[in-house]
Design a protein around this motif. Structure first.
Motif, PDB file in Angstrom:
ATOM      1  N   GLU A 170       0.837  -1.200   0.000  1.00  4.96           N
ATOM      2  CA  GLU A 170       0.000   0.000   0.000  1.00  4.96           C
ATOM      3  C   GLU A 170       0.868   1.244   0.000  1.00  4.96           C
ATOM      4  OE1 GLU A 170      -2.497   1.291   3.495  1.00  4.96           O
ATOM      5  OE2 GLU A 170      -4.115   0.702   2.138  1.00  4.96           O
TER       6      GLU A 170
ATOM      7  N   SER B 188       1.669   5.452   0.582  1.00  4.56           N
ATOM      8  CA  SER B 188       1.525   6.360   1.721  1.00  4.56           C
ATOM      9  C   SER B 188       0.216   7.137   1.623  1.00  4.56           C
ATOM     10  CB  SER B 188       2.691   7.350   1.749  1.00  4.56           C
ATOM     11  OG  SER B 188       2.610   8.230   0.636  1.00  4.56           O
ATOM     12  N   GLU B 189      -0.169   7.736   2.728  1.00  5.51           N
ATOM     13  CA  GLU B 189      -1.407   8.525   2.759  1.00  5.51           C
ATOM     14  C   GLU B 189      -1.352   9.677   1.760  1.00  5.51           C
ATOM     15  OE1 GLU B 189      -4.071  11.267   5.855  1.00  5.51           O
ATOM     16  OE2 GLU B 189      -2.265  10.235   6.564  1.00  5.51           O
ATOM     17  N   LEU B 190      -0.193  10.328   1.645  1.00  5.21           N
ATOM     18  CA  LEU B 190      -0.063  11.457   0.729  1.00  5.21           C
ATOM     19  C   LEU B 190      -0.248  11.005  -0.715  1.00  5.21           C
ATOM     20  CD1 LEU B 190       0.477  14.431   0.286  1.00  5.21           C
ATOM     21  CD2 LEU B 190       2.935  13.986   0.457  1.00  5.21           C
ATOM     22  N   GLU B 191       0.323   9.853  -1.080  1.00  2.00           N
ATOM     23  CA  GLU B 191       0.140   9.350  -2.439  1.00  2.00           C
ATOM     24  C   GLU B 191      -1.306   8.946  -2.692  1.00  2.00           C
ATOM     25  OE1 GLU B 191       4.084   7.643  -4.438  1.00  2.00           O
ATOM     26  OE2 GLU B 191       3.261   6.307  -2.922  1.00  2.00           O
ATOM     27  N   ARG B 192      -1.949   8.384  -1.688  1.00  2.00           N
ATOM     28  CA  ARG B 192      -3.345   7.971  -1.876  1.00  2.00           C
ATOM     29  C   ARG B 192      -4.235   9.174  -2.170  1.00  2.00           C
ATOM     30  NH1 ARG B 192      -2.141   4.698   2.590  1.00  2.00           N
ATOM     31  NH2 ARG B 192      -3.586   5.827   3.960  1.00  2.00           N
ATOM     32  N   LYS B 193      -3.860  10.349  -1.658  1.00  2.00           N
ATOM     33  CA  LYS B 193      -4.613  11.564  -1.981  1.00  2.00           C
ATOM     34  C   LYS B 193      -4.491  11.925  -3.459  1.00  2.00           C
ATOM     35  CE  LYS B 193      -4.440  13.728   2.591  1.00  2.00           C
ATOM     36  NZ  LYS B 193      -3.955  14.888   3.383  1.00  2.00           N
TER      37      LYS B 193
ATOM     38  N   GLU C  82      -2.425   4.359  -5.080  1.00  2.00           N
ATOM     39  CA  GLU C  82      -2.770   3.618  -3.867  1.00  2.00           C
ATOM     40  C   GLU C  82      -1.880   2.413  -3.597  1.00  2.00           C
ATOM     41  OE1 GLU C  82      -6.928   2.716  -4.236  1.00  2.00           O
ATOM     42  OE2 GLU C  82      -7.436   4.788  -4.758  1.00  2.00           O
TER      43      GLU C  82
END
Length: 458
Positions: free
Chosen positions: A7, A9-14, A18
């Motif tokens: 998975e 990072s949170e920043l990339e998921r934004k 994903e």
């Protein structure tokens, strides 16, 4: 290869990114410690290559026409800013300068531009701190994105903690797995959204939905994770007070676009359409394109997470046939009757599975992939027809298809050396070529597996 994904990072998921496609841990490290650690050179369909250290031509230039083709070498600024500074120095409108592609600010880049009506002698008189413009030839038409076929990269990854042999073994395993898969994931990269302030796609969504006031508010007040203290203070103050004059006093000098928009709103407080139109048309279009890129990234991430193949079509999928440069030139819908033929073309490197970049003309996929796309669009509250932007028609976008994977070619064997900036640590040099529109950072993220995008130089 058994596909089990890490998975992101949170920043990339934004940004809609994903997953990682490779399962190995990365080599770690950091990119762009120095601007010279990240070199980009354009390659045109004509065979011309942009060089970082070109020679000034002697004698008359070849070619004819009213457009002067030049190499633009820039350091530490983006293409739009460089074009604006060049136009100002020449005393001409921005629209007389054309380019094939946008190049990142945090790099040394060599790209081609055309300047309508310019003469080589005018360029000799110019002097810039962070760019150089060297004439190449005269041509009868402006350079445009279809002229670009590839970008070549020279990347130095610094501050690697593992021993040289281990780093090389892990690097070769990651690159080998991507080759076996058929290429790297063809996500739109971090710079499309802004790593330090991933807001461009959010502004684009508001524009597509006709919410121009909300788009302006995001442009001025959204605080990114990598912004400096003064910018954060200015944006926070404006969000709390909507005191535009106070905002301008707090705003750092370099924030040109926010300043232009705020000044317009001081003169015309409710003219949000006029305020956003203070931005260059190319930048406004980038907002919409960034939102399209976000949706594409989500389509690709979701397909991978569902275990659907990335290098083989299923009935209902789109496939693009590739030209001799590896670029799409024709789209075919996969069906049971042509599935074998299309899979053979993909294995031969003459075609690629493709996913839609949503737009008012682009049809979605069929089959299971189509269901994935429809669910994401419904979640976003968006229809493809919304990209015929009623609130600002000049930003309308028809959409297109984009390969799910991008082939990459190493230009030389990777090298591991000592890192002179970080004694006791290693550096890896990678030189490779990607088709136009594909992002080096999307290959580098698979290699590095950064825990913190910003600290890792992305």
């Amino acid at each position: 290869m058994d596909l089990q994904f890490k998975e992101a990072s949170e920043l990339e998921r934004k940004m809609g990114i994903e997953i990682y496609l490779t399962t190995q841990d990365g080599i770690g490290g950091r990119i762009r410690t120095l601007l010279s650690d990240f070199i980009v050179r354009e390659v045109l369909r004509s065979g011309l290559r942009a060089e970082v250290s070109p020679k000034w031509p002697s004698g008359s230039l070849p070619g004819k026409g009213s457009f002067l083709l030049c190499t633009l070498i820039k350091k530490g600024i983006d293409t739009l800013t460089a074009a604006r500074e060049l136009a100002r120095a020449l005393g001409i409108p921005n629209g007389l300068i054309s380019f094939a592609g946008l190049k990142d600010a945090k790099a040394i880049t060599a790209q081609f531009i055309t300047i309508r009506g310019a003469k080589p002698g005018q360029l000799e008189l110019l002097s810039f701190r962070n760019m150089l413009v060297v004439p190449v030839e005269f041509t009868t038409k402006p350079v445009n994105p279809s002229d670009l076929i590839a970008n070549e990269f020279g990347i130095l990854i610094r501050d690697i903690g593992m021993p040289s042999t281990d780093a090389l073994v892990r690097l070769e395993a990651i690159l080998g797995d991507l080759k076996e898969l058929g290429g790297m994931p063809n996500f739109f990269g971090h710079q499309r959204f802004g790593t330090h302030r991933p807001v461009t796609h959010l502004i684009g969504r508001e524009l597509v939905l006709g919410r121009v006031k909300e788009a302006v508010e995001l442009l001025l007040t959204y605080i990114g994770p990598g912004e400096g203290a003064r910018a954060r203070e200015a944006r926070s103050y404006l969000a709390d007070t909507w005191d535009l004059k106070g905002f301008l006093e707090l705003l750092p000098k370099g924030m040109f676009y926010e300043r232009e928009v705020a000044r317009h709103l001081i003169k015309r407080p409710r003219d949000y359409h006029g305020a956003i139109r203070k931005l260059p048309i190319k930048l406004r279009k980038l907002f919409v394109q960034a939102y399209q890129a976000y949706l594409f990234n989500r389509f690709l991430s979701s397909r991978a997470k569902e275990g659907l193949p990335l290098s083989e079509p299923l009935p209902g999928d789109w496939v693009v046939l590739l030209d001799e440069h590896g670029l799409p030139h024709r789209a075919v819908r996969a069906s049971r009757s042509n599935l074998g033929t299309l899979r053979g073309l993909i294995k031969a490197g003459r075609a690629s599975l493709a996913l839609p970049i949503p737009g008012f003309r682009q049809e979605g996929s069929g089959g299971r992939q189509g269901e994935i796309e429809e669910a994401i669009l419904e979640e976003e509250g968006i229809s493809p027809s919304d990209f015929k932007v009623k609130a600002m028609p000049e930003l309308s976008s028809p959409g297109q298809l984009r390969p799910a994977l991008a082939s990459f070619r190493l230009l030389e064997d990777p090298r591991v050396t000592g890192d002179e900036l970080n004694p006791g640590r290693r550096a890896v040099f990678l030189s490779f070529r990607l088709p136009r529109g594909s992002y080096a950072t999307c290959l580098l993220r698979e290699v590095i597996k950064p825990r913190d995008l910003i600290k890792s130089g992305f």
